[in-house]
Each structure stands twice: as C-alpha cells, then as structure tokens.
Design a protein around this motif. Structure first.
Motif, PDB file in Angstrom:
ATOM      1  N   HIS A  16       0.807  -1.223   0.000  1.00 58.49           N
ATOM      2  CA  HIS A  16       0.000   0.000   0.000  1.00 58.49           C
ATOM      3  C   HIS A  16       0.841   1.275   0.000  1.00 58.49           C
ATOM      4  O   HIS A  16       0.389   2.338   0.386  1.00 58.49           O
ATOM      5  CB  HIS A  16      -1.019   0.009   1.156  1.00 58.49           C
ATOM      6  N   ARG A  19      -0.803   4.232  -2.043  1.00 55.12           N
ATOM      7  CA  ARG A  19      -1.882   4.936  -1.338  1.00 55.12           C
ATOM      8  C   ARG A  19      -1.305   5.843  -0.245  1.00 55.12           C
ATOM      9  O   ARG A  19      -1.719   7.002  -0.095  1.00 55.12           O
ATOM     10  CB  ARG A  19      -2.868   3.945  -0.730  1.00 55.12           C
ATOM     11  N   SER A  57      -6.426 -11.984  -3.517  1.00 57.41           N
ATOM     12  CA  SER A  57      -7.196 -11.182  -4.477  1.00 57.41           C
ATOM     13  C   SER A  57      -8.123 -10.233  -3.754  1.00 57.41           C
ATOM     14  O   SER A  57      -8.279  -9.081  -4.151  1.00 57.41           O
ATOM     15  CB  SER A  57      -8.009 -12.101  -5.398  1.00 57.41           C
ATOM     16  N   GLU A  58      -8.749 -10.707  -2.684  1.00 60.87           N
ATOM     17  CA  GLU A  58      -9.628  -9.840  -1.904  1.00 60.87           C
ATOM     18  C   GLU A  58      -8.828  -8.686  -1.299  1.00 60.87           C
ATOM     19  O   GLU A  58      -9.256  -7.531  -1.336  1.00 60.87           O
ATOM     20  CB  GLU A  58     -10.304 -10.619  -0.789  1.00 60.87           C
ATOM     21  N   THR A  59      -7.653  -8.973  -0.788  1.00 62.52           N
ATOM     22  CA  THR A  59      -6.797  -7.942  -0.202  1.00 62.52           C
ATOM     23  C   THR A  59      -6.415  -6.907  -1.248  1.00 62.52           C
ATOM     24  O   THR A  59      -6.462  -5.699  -0.993  1.00 62.52           O
ATOM     25  CB  THR A  59      -5.533  -8.578   0.408  1.00 62.52           C
ATOM     26  N   LEU A  61      -8.035  -6.165  -4.076  1.00 67.10           N
ATOM     27  CA  LEU A  61      -9.219  -5.383  -4.440  1.00 67.10           C
ATOM     28  C   LEU A  61      -9.552  -4.343  -3.379  1.00 67.10           C
ATOM     29  O   LEU A  61      -9.915  -3.208  -3.696  1.00 67.10           O
ATOM     30  CB  LEU A  61     -10.415  -6.306  -4.673  1.00 67.10           C
ATOM     31  N   ARG A  62      -9.421  -4.709  -2.117  1.00 64.57           N
ATOM     32  CA  ARG A  62      -9.683  -3.749  -1.037  1.00 64.57           C
ATOM     33  C   ARG A  62      -8.715  -2.565  -1.109  1.00 64.57           C
ATOM     34  O   ARG A  62      -9.084  -1.424  -0.874  1.00 64.57           O
ATOM     35  CB  ARG A  62      -9.588  -4.435   0.323  1.00 64.57           C
ATOM     36  N   GLU A  63      -7.455  -2.842  -1.443  1.00 61.83           N
ATOM     37  CA  GLU A  63      -6.456  -1.770  -1.569  1.00 61.83           C
ATOM     38  C   GLU A  63      -6.816  -0.837  -2.721  1.00 61.83           C
ATOM     39  O   GLU A  63      -6.750   0.386  -2.588  1.00 61.83           O
ATOM     40  CB  GLU A  63      -5.065  -2.361  -1.767  1.00 61.83           C
ATOM     41  N   TYR A  64      -7.192  -1.386  -3.865  1.00 60.29           N
ATOM     42  CA  TYR A  64      -7.571  -0.547  -5.011  1.00 60.29           C
ATOM     43  C   TYR A  64      -8.800   0.298  -4.701  1.00 60.29           C
ATOM     44  O   TYR A  64      -8.839   1.484  -5.023  1.00 60.29           O
ATOM     45  CB  TYR A  64      -7.819  -1.404  -6.258  1.00 60.29           C
ATOM     46  N   VAL A  65      -9.793  -0.313  -4.062  1.00 60.59           N
ATOM     47  CA  VAL A  65     -10.994   0.442  -3.683  1.00 60.59           C
ATOM     48  C   VAL A  65     -10.630   1.514  -2.661  1.00 60.59           C
ATOM     49  O   VAL A  65     -11.108   2.651  -2.736  1.00 60.59           O
ATOM     50  CB  VAL A  65     -12.091  -0.499  -3.140  1.00 60.59           C
ATOM     51  N   GLY A  66      -9.750   1.178  -1.731  1.00 55.18           N
ATOM     52  CA  GLY A  66      -9.291   2.160  -0.745  1.00 55.18           C
ATOM     53  C   GLY A  66      -8.642   3.361  -1.399  1.00 55.18           C
ATOM     54  O   GLY A  66      -8.870   4.510  -0.999  1.00 55.18           O
TER      55      GLY A  66
END
Length: 79
Positions: A16, A19, A57-59, A61-66
C-alpha cells in the motif's frame, strides 16, 4: 512543518505504498519511501487461478478500492 522537519521518510508495506504516498501528496508534503515487504508479487505470481490466491485477491481489491475512496474524499492525490 509544526515540528520543524524538512524531510520525511515513510517505511511501510510495498503493498500500500502508493496509497500512503498519495496521502502525503494530498497535503502537499513530499516523502521518501522505503518498502518493507512485497506481498503484491506473491499474490499475482504465475497468473494462474489458485484457491490459495483468493484471499490475496480480496486484499488487492480492497487496496484498489481504498485508493479510489481516499482520492474521492480528498485524503490523497494521484500524480
């Protein structure tokens, strides 16, 4: 600024880093970065679907959405 620091160094997860860097950019502060791990490589290695990569993959996707949410709320600024 209040503490009198001219230079900042951020040590955080490579996963991250973008971000976090954008958050500093959002408040107008340049920052040097030092990544502390490289989970992103492990998540997408080989490119083949595997059950073990589902949680990764879930992790990701959460980073991209964040990132999108941080930008939309004005907490960070993209280059």
């Amino acid at each position: 600024d209040r503490e009198g620091f001219d230079d900042l160094v951020m040590v955080t997860s490579a996963f991250h880093m973008l971000r976090a860097t954008e958050c500093f950019r959002g408040v107008g502060r340049p920052v040097d970065t030092i990544p502390s791990d490289f989970r992103a490589r492990a998540l997408f290695g080989g490119g083949m679907p595997r059950a073990a990569h589902l949680a990764g993959s879930e992790t990701a996707l959460r980073e991209y959405v964040g990132r999108m949410i941080y930008r939309a709320q004005g907490y960070s600024k993209a280059e």
